[in-house]
Design an enzyme around this catalytic site. Structure first.
Site, PDB file in Angstrom:
ATOM      1  N   GLU A 139       0.943  -1.269  -0.008  1.00 24.87           N
ATOM      2  CA  GLU A 139       0.056  -0.147  -0.051  1.00 24.87           C
ATOM      3  C   GLU A 139       0.777   1.108   0.022  1.00 24.87           C
ATOM      4  O   GLU A 139       1.979   1.320   0.432  1.00 24.87           O
ATOM      5  CB  GLU A 139      -0.951   0.225   1.260  1.00 24.87           C
ATOM      6  N   LYS A 177      -3.195  -2.051  15.967  1.00 21.69           N
ATOM      7  CA  LYS A 177      -2.803  -1.517  17.229  1.00 21.69           C
ATOM      8  C   LYS A 177      -3.623  -1.056  18.492  1.00 21.69           C
ATOM      9  O   LYS A 177      -4.924  -0.854  18.144  1.00 21.69           O
ATOM     10  CB  LYS A 177      -2.520   0.248  16.875  1.00 21.69           C
TER      11      LYS A 177
HETATM   12  N1  PSU Z   1      -1.825   1.471  10.789  1.00 17.85           N
HETATM   13  C1  PSU Z   1      -0.645   1.695  10.658  1.00 17.85           C
HETATM   14  N2  PSU Z   1      -0.007   2.370   9.542  1.00 17.85           N
HETATM   15  C2  PSU Z   1      -0.863   2.960   8.653  1.00 17.85           C
HETATM   16  C3  PSU Z   1      -2.171   2.713   8.704  1.00 17.85           C
HETATM   17  C4  PSU Z   1      -2.924   1.869   9.786  1.00 17.85           C
HETATM   18  O1  PSU Z   1      -0.003   1.264  11.562  1.00 17.85           O
HETATM   19  O2  PSU Z   1      -0.179   3.400   7.538  1.00 17.85           O
HETATM   20  C5  PSU Z   1      -3.056   3.175   7.357  1.00 17.85           C
HETATM   21  C6  PSU Z   1      -3.394   2.293   6.462  1.00 17.85           C
HETATM   22  O3  PSU Z   1      -3.426   2.665   5.149  1.00 17.85           O
HETATM   23  C7  PSU Z   1      -4.684   1.922   7.040  1.00 17.85           C
HETATM   24  C8  PSU Z   1      -5.295   3.173   7.226  1.00 17.85           C
HETATM   25  O4  PSU Z   1      -5.679   1.257   6.144  1.00 17.85           O
HETATM   26  O5  PSU Z   1      -4.335   3.748   8.085  1.00 17.85           O
HETATM   27  C9  PSU Z   1      -6.616   3.029   8.218  1.00 17.85           C
HETATM   28  O6  PSU Z   1      -7.188   4.394   8.141  1.00 17.85           O
HETATM   29  P1  PSU Z   1      -8.606   4.642   8.882  1.00 17.85           P
HETATM   30  O7  PSU Z   1      -8.399   4.269  10.176  1.00 17.85           O
HETATM   31  O8  PSU Z   1      -8.601   6.073   8.651  1.00 17.85           O
HETATM   32  O9  PSU Z   1      -9.546   3.806   8.178  1.00 17.85           O
END
Ligand code: PSU
Ligand code: MN
Length: 312
Positions: A33, A167
């Site tokens: 990604e 996390k």
């Molecule tokens: N968790 C991480 N690193 C990241 C993300 C999440 O440790 O870069 C990013 C990923 O792209 C994930 C996104 O899909 O955050 C999720 O965002 P949201 O909680 O807004 O859906």
């Protein structure tokens, strides 16, 4: 969704020649990604990570395909200059599935999250995707309703996502409940305990476990061949030598959440804000662990992609 690679990728995609050739010949490809680059880590470590992960995939015998939207075109396989741009340009938008049409229609760049990367990977015919951490159910979601679209996408797109779990900025137990409801297999790789990203355990049990790339590949193949529609979450714990003690990370997470609350950060900005704040509050310690777990996921995910290609 079909379970086999489409004969030709979706006509709106730009697929790098190397990736296209590998897919046509049934060789292993690993999707990666771009939001993890643009919003997940500081510059320049983010670009270093992106390059290193691509190299780990190559060394393991697969072709890397970093996914992003470039000038409105969903793109599978970035050049080195494009990786640099996604790391350095702070104006690049974070694009989940609900944002895709707008970014395509307006012809701008976009960094893809787990959800949108899964969707584009599936359109290209890629079934293994390596990342760091998944989005999930946020703490307090019972009132904010903040649940990542990564979960929705896992329920409807047949791609195996290798991560180090979720996390504890999120509500891990509720995330696993949501994945159960969404019919998504959650698999511990060499563990019975769902990993919590910075640490190897979360105290929440995983419903199933595999111990080798071949076992994981058979599970992925069965999930795809049954045509169930959903993806798979393969949760691979951070190596022992790189993990942070729960006591060390818990305080930092509590402070980051309090800071987000005090500043009124909400919606799509909350996850990037928390990730950045954790790096600051831990004096870079959380970044070291983050880098180590992404490398480890790249090694395991590549081995799974290679084993899956051998089954096909
Ligand atoms: N968790 C991480 N690193 C990241 C993300 C999440 O440790 O870069 C990013 C990923 O792209 C994930 C996104 O899909 O955050 C999720 O965002 P949201 O909680 O807004 O859906
Ligand atoms: Mn959200």
């Amino acid at each position: 969704m079909t379970t086999a690679a489409p004969a030709t990728p979706h006509p709106m995609l730009a697929v790098a020649p190397e990736v296209r050739d590998a897919l046509a010949e049934g060789r292993p490809v690993v999707a990666l990604e771009s939001t993890i680059i643009s919003h997940g880590m500081p510059y320049p470590q983010n670009v270093g990570m992106a390059r290193e992960v691509e190299q780990i995939v190559r060394d393991g015998g697969a072709v890397p395909a970093t996914v992003a939207i470039l000038h409105g075109r969903p793109t599978v396989g970035l050049t080195d200059d494009e990786l640099e741009m996604f790391g350095a340009d702070t104006a690049i938008r974070k694009v989940s599935v609900r944002d895709m049409a707008h970014v395509v229609a307006t012809g701008v760049h976009g960094a893809t999250t787990v959800a949108s990367t899964m969707r584009i990977a599936a359109l290209a015919g890629i079934s293994v995707f390596v990342t760091g951490g998944l989005g999930g159910v946020h703490r307090g979601a019972e009132s904010s309703m903040d649940v990542s679209a990564d979960l929705t996408e896992l329920s409807r797109t047949p791609v195996a996502v290798i991560s180090a779990g979720v996390k504890s900025i999120l509500d891990i137990a509720r995330t696993l409940e949501a994945l159960e409801t969404l019919e998504v297999p959650v698999v511990g790789y060499g563990t019975d305990d769902f990993p919590s990203f910075f640490s190897r355990s979360s105290g929440v049990a995983v419903p199933m476990r595999v111990d080798t790339p071949e076992e994981a590949a058979r599970l992925v193949a069965a999930q795809l061949d049954l045509g169930l529609g959903a993806g798979i979450s393969i949760a691979n714990p951070v190596p022992v030598e790189d993990e942070m003690a729960r006591e060390d990370i818990d305080g930092v997470i509590a402070q980051a959440l309090a800071d987000a609350d005090a500043r009124g950060v909400v919606g799509k900005d909350i996850t990037p804000y928390l990730l950045g704040r954790l790096v600051e509050l831990s004096d870079g310690r959380s970044l070291e662990t983050n880098l180590a777990l992404v490398r480890n996921n790249a090694r395991v995910g590549t081995a799974i992609a290679v084993a899956l290609a051998a089954l096909r």
